[in-house]
Scaffold this active site. Structure first.
Site, PDB file in Angstrom:
ATOM      1  N   ARG A 126      -1.666 -14.181   3.979  1.00  0.00           N
ATOM      2  CA  ARG A 126      -2.524 -13.570   5.008  1.00  0.00           C
ATOM      3  C   ARG A 126      -1.856 -13.713   6.380  1.00  0.00           C
ATOM      4  O   ARG A 126      -1.903 -12.815   7.208  1.00  0.00           O
ATOM      5  CB  ARG A 126      -3.906 -14.233   5.022  1.00  0.00           C
ATOM      6  CG  ARG A 126      -4.704 -14.054   3.746  1.00  0.00           C
ATOM      7  CD  ARG A 126      -5.299 -12.686   3.584  1.00  0.00           C
ATOM      8  NE  ARG A 126      -6.327 -12.390   4.557  1.00  0.00           N
ATOM      9  CZ  ARG A 126      -7.065 -11.279   4.531  1.00  0.00           C
ATOM     10  NH1 ARG A 126      -6.869 -10.355   3.581  1.00  0.00           N
ATOM     11  NH2 ARG A 126      -7.978 -11.064   5.452  1.00  0.00           N
TER      12      ARG A 126
ATOM     13  N   HIS B 104      -1.954  -5.566   1.211  1.00  0.00           N
ATOM     14  CA  HIS B 104      -3.168  -6.311   0.913  1.00  0.00           C
ATOM     15  C   HIS B 104      -2.761  -7.667   0.353  1.00  0.00           C
ATOM     16  O   HIS B 104      -1.830  -7.758  -0.448  1.00  0.00           O
ATOM     17  CB  HIS B 104      -4.023  -5.594  -0.137  1.00  0.00           C
ATOM     18  CG  HIS B 104      -5.019  -6.517  -0.785  1.00  0.00           C
ATOM     19  ND1 HIS B 104      -6.210  -6.843  -0.186  1.00  0.00           N
ATOM     20  CD2 HIS B 104      -4.961  -7.243  -1.924  1.00  0.00           C
ATOM     21  CE1 HIS B 104      -6.843  -7.713  -0.953  1.00  0.00           C
ATOM     22  NE2 HIS B 104      -6.114  -7.973  -2.020  1.00  0.00           N
TER      23      HIS B 104
ATOM     24  N   LYS C 193       0.824  -1.208   0.000  1.00  0.00           N
ATOM     25  CA  LYS C 193       0.000   0.000   0.000  1.00  0.00           C
ATOM     26  C   LYS C 193       0.863   1.265   0.000  1.00  0.00           C
ATOM     27  O   LYS C 193       2.081   1.200   0.255  1.00  0.00           O
ATOM     28  CB  LYS C 193      -0.959  -0.059   1.199  1.00  0.00           C
ATOM     29  CG  LYS C 193      -1.946  -1.247   1.128  1.00  0.00           C
ATOM     30  CD  LYS C 193      -2.955  -1.227   2.270  1.00  0.00           C
ATOM     31  CE  LYS C 193      -3.934  -2.401   2.143  1.00  0.00           C
ATOM     32  NZ  LYS C 193      -5.002  -2.348   3.181  1.00  0.00           N
TER      33      LYS C 193
ATOM     34  N   ASN D 280      -2.230  -0.089   6.796  1.00  0.00           N
ATOM     35  CA  ASN D 280      -1.730  -1.369   7.300  1.00  0.00           C
ATOM     36  C   ASN D 280      -0.847  -2.104   6.280  1.00  0.00           C
ATOM     37  O   ASN D 280      -0.753  -3.324   6.283  1.00  0.00           O
ATOM     38  CB  ASN D 280      -2.897  -2.235   7.804  1.00  0.00           C
ATOM     39  CG  ASN D 280      -3.892  -2.556   6.707  1.00  0.00           C
ATOM     40  OD1 ASN D 280      -3.686  -2.183   5.553  1.00  0.00           O
ATOM     41  ND2 ASN D 280      -4.946  -3.264   7.044  1.00  0.00           N
TER      42      ASN D 280
ATOM     43  N   TYR E 111     -12.232  -2.822  -3.979  1.00  0.00           N
ATOM     44  CA  TYR E 111     -12.821  -2.732  -2.642  1.00  0.00           C
ATOM     45  C   TYR E 111     -14.344  -2.588  -2.680  1.00  0.00           C
ATOM     46  O   TYR E 111     -14.943  -2.126  -1.709  1.00  0.00           O
ATOM     47  CB  TYR E 111     -12.183  -1.586  -1.866  1.00  0.00           C
ATOM     48  CG  TYR E 111     -10.826  -1.922  -1.262  1.00  0.00           C
ATOM     49  CD1 TYR E 111     -10.647  -3.082  -0.497  1.00  0.00           C
ATOM     50  CD2 TYR E 111      -9.728  -1.070  -1.427  1.00  0.00           C
ATOM     51  CE1 TYR E 111      -9.420  -3.386   0.068  1.00  0.00           C
ATOM     52  CE2 TYR E 111      -8.491  -1.365  -0.862  1.00  0.00           C
ATOM     53  CZ  TYR E 111      -8.346  -2.525  -0.105  1.00  0.00           C
ATOM     54  OH  TYR E 111      -7.118  -2.819   0.461  1.00  0.00           O
TER      55      TYR E 111
ATOM     56  N   THR F  94      -6.007  -7.414  10.172  1.00  0.00           N
ATOM     57  CA  THR F  94      -6.241  -6.081   9.602  1.00  0.00           C
ATOM     58  C   THR F  94      -5.758  -4.961  10.529  1.00  0.00           C
ATOM     59  O   THR F  94      -5.138  -3.997  10.065  1.00  0.00           O
ATOM     60  CB  THR F  94      -7.759  -5.905   9.357  1.00  0.00           C
ATOM     61  OG1 THR F  94      -8.222  -7.033   8.596  1.00  0.00           O
ATOM     62  CG2 THR F  94      -8.049  -4.629   8.596  1.00  0.00           C
TER      63      THR F  94
ATOM     64  N   PHE G 199     -15.633   3.307   6.566  1.00  0.00           N
ATOM     65  CA  PHE G 199     -14.203   3.456   6.253  1.00  0.00           C
ATOM     66  C   PHE G 199     -13.907   3.431   4.758  1.00  0.00           C
ATOM     67  O   PHE G 199     -12.762   3.599   4.354  1.00  0.00           O
ATOM     68  CB  PHE G 199     -13.370   2.399   6.988  1.00  0.00           C
ATOM     69  CG  PHE G 199     -13.676   0.961   6.601  1.00  0.00           C
ATOM     70  CD1 PHE G 199     -13.103   0.393   5.469  1.00  0.00           C
ATOM     71  CD2 PHE G 199     -14.502   0.172   7.393  1.00  0.00           C
ATOM     72  CE1 PHE G 199     -13.354  -0.927   5.119  1.00  0.00           C
ATOM     73  CE2 PHE G 199     -14.764  -1.148   7.058  1.00  0.00           C
ATOM     74  CZ  PHE G 199     -14.195  -1.699   5.908  1.00  0.00           C
TER      75      PHE G 199
ATOM     76  N   ARG H  94       2.262  -6.486   9.375  1.00  0.00           N
ATOM     77  CA  ARG H  94       1.472  -5.440  10.026  1.00  0.00           C
ATOM     78  C   ARG H  94       1.878  -5.283  11.490  1.00  0.00           C
ATOM     79  O   ARG H  94       1.926  -4.173  12.012  1.00  0.00           O
ATOM     80  CB  ARG H  94      -0.018  -5.769   9.890  1.00  0.00           C
ATOM     81  CG  ARG H  94      -0.527  -5.571   8.457  1.00  0.00           C
ATOM     82  CD  ARG H  94      -1.889  -6.196   8.235  1.00  0.00           C
ATOM     83  NE  ARG H  94      -2.493  -5.825   6.957  1.00  0.00           N
ATOM     84  CZ  ARG H  94      -3.600  -6.378   6.467  1.00  0.00           C
ATOM     85  NH1 ARG H  94      -4.202  -7.339   7.145  1.00  0.00           N
ATOM     86  NH2 ARG H  94      -4.084  -5.979   5.305  1.00  0.00           N
TER      87      ARG H  94
ATOM     88  N   GLU I 130      -9.279 -10.592  -8.245  1.00  0.00           N
ATOM     89  CA  GLU I 130      -8.345  -9.470  -8.112  1.00  0.00           C
ATOM     90  C   GLU I 130      -7.237  -9.528  -9.163  1.00  0.00           C
ATOM     91  O   GLU I 130      -6.801  -8.488  -9.669  1.00  0.00           O
ATOM     92  CB  GLU I 130      -7.768  -9.459  -6.691  1.00  0.00           C
ATOM     93  CG  GLU I 130      -8.836  -9.127  -5.643  1.00  0.00           C
ATOM     94  CD  GLU I 130      -8.389  -9.372  -4.213  1.00  0.00           C
ATOM     95  OE1 GLU I 130      -7.215  -9.767  -3.995  1.00  0.00           O
ATOM     96  OE2 GLU I 130      -9.219  -9.180  -3.304  1.00  0.00           O
TER      97      GLU I 130
END
Ligand code: GTP
Ligand code: MG
Length: 136
Positions: free
Chosen positions: A86, A116, A9, A113, A50, A92, A58, A103, A127
């Site tokens: 993950r 993704h 990100k 964070n 998203y 998250t 959010f 994270r 995706e």
């Protein structure tokens, strides 16, 4: 084996953490990065990516943040890579994420964070089509 879509990100890029995060991914035995690109995401791409969160409080700030600077988009392939990434990323909320996870080691803010990673085979296929249509 599996494929997953990973985004580093804008906070990870701004803070100079992409090399560190990519290293962690590369060190996992048998995992390979098979696509990688630095790019700034447009509204349309973010809405597709998203869309499931549209209408949540959010959502708007999330999209604004995700468009605030370039991201590193990647396809990672390998054994159990969806669940594995993950796990490497952590939960998250970075404060809830254990030290040792990406994270947990670098994050504080829920929105910022760092990373993704697709949360299922279905999400991964969806995706990859959005970010690397030629590879779908
Ligand atoms: P992604 O890999 O980015 O999809 O994260 P995730 O799967 O761990 O979380 P989720 O898909 O539920 O939410 C997407 C992103 O929205 C998160 O990574 C956060 O950046 C942001 N987000 C999710 N929940 C909240 C929240 O309660 N508050 C805020 N501020 N941001 C949130
Ligand atoms: Mg998600």
């Amino acid at each position: 084996s599996q494929r997953t879509l990973v985004l580093l990100k804008p906070d990870a890029v701004r803070r100079g953490l992409t090399g560190e995060i990519i290293s962690r991914i590369e060190r996992k035995a048998g995992w390979r990065i098979t696509a990688l690109e630095l790019r700034t995401l447009d509204q349309d791409t973010l809405e597709q990516h998203y869309g499931e969160h549209k209408g949540k409080p959010f959502y708007e700030p999330l999209v604004e943040f995700m468009a605030s600077g370039p991201v590193v988009a990647m396809i990672v392939e390998g054994e159990r890579v969806i669940e594995g990434l993950r796990q490497l990323a952590g939960p998250t909320d970075p404060i809830a994420a254990a030290p040792g996870s990406i994270r947990g080691d670098y994050g504080v803010i829920v929105r910022e964070n760092l990373i993704h990673a697709s949360d299922s085979e279905e999400s991964s296929a969806r995706e990859i089509k959005i970010f690397f249509p030629g590879r779908a």
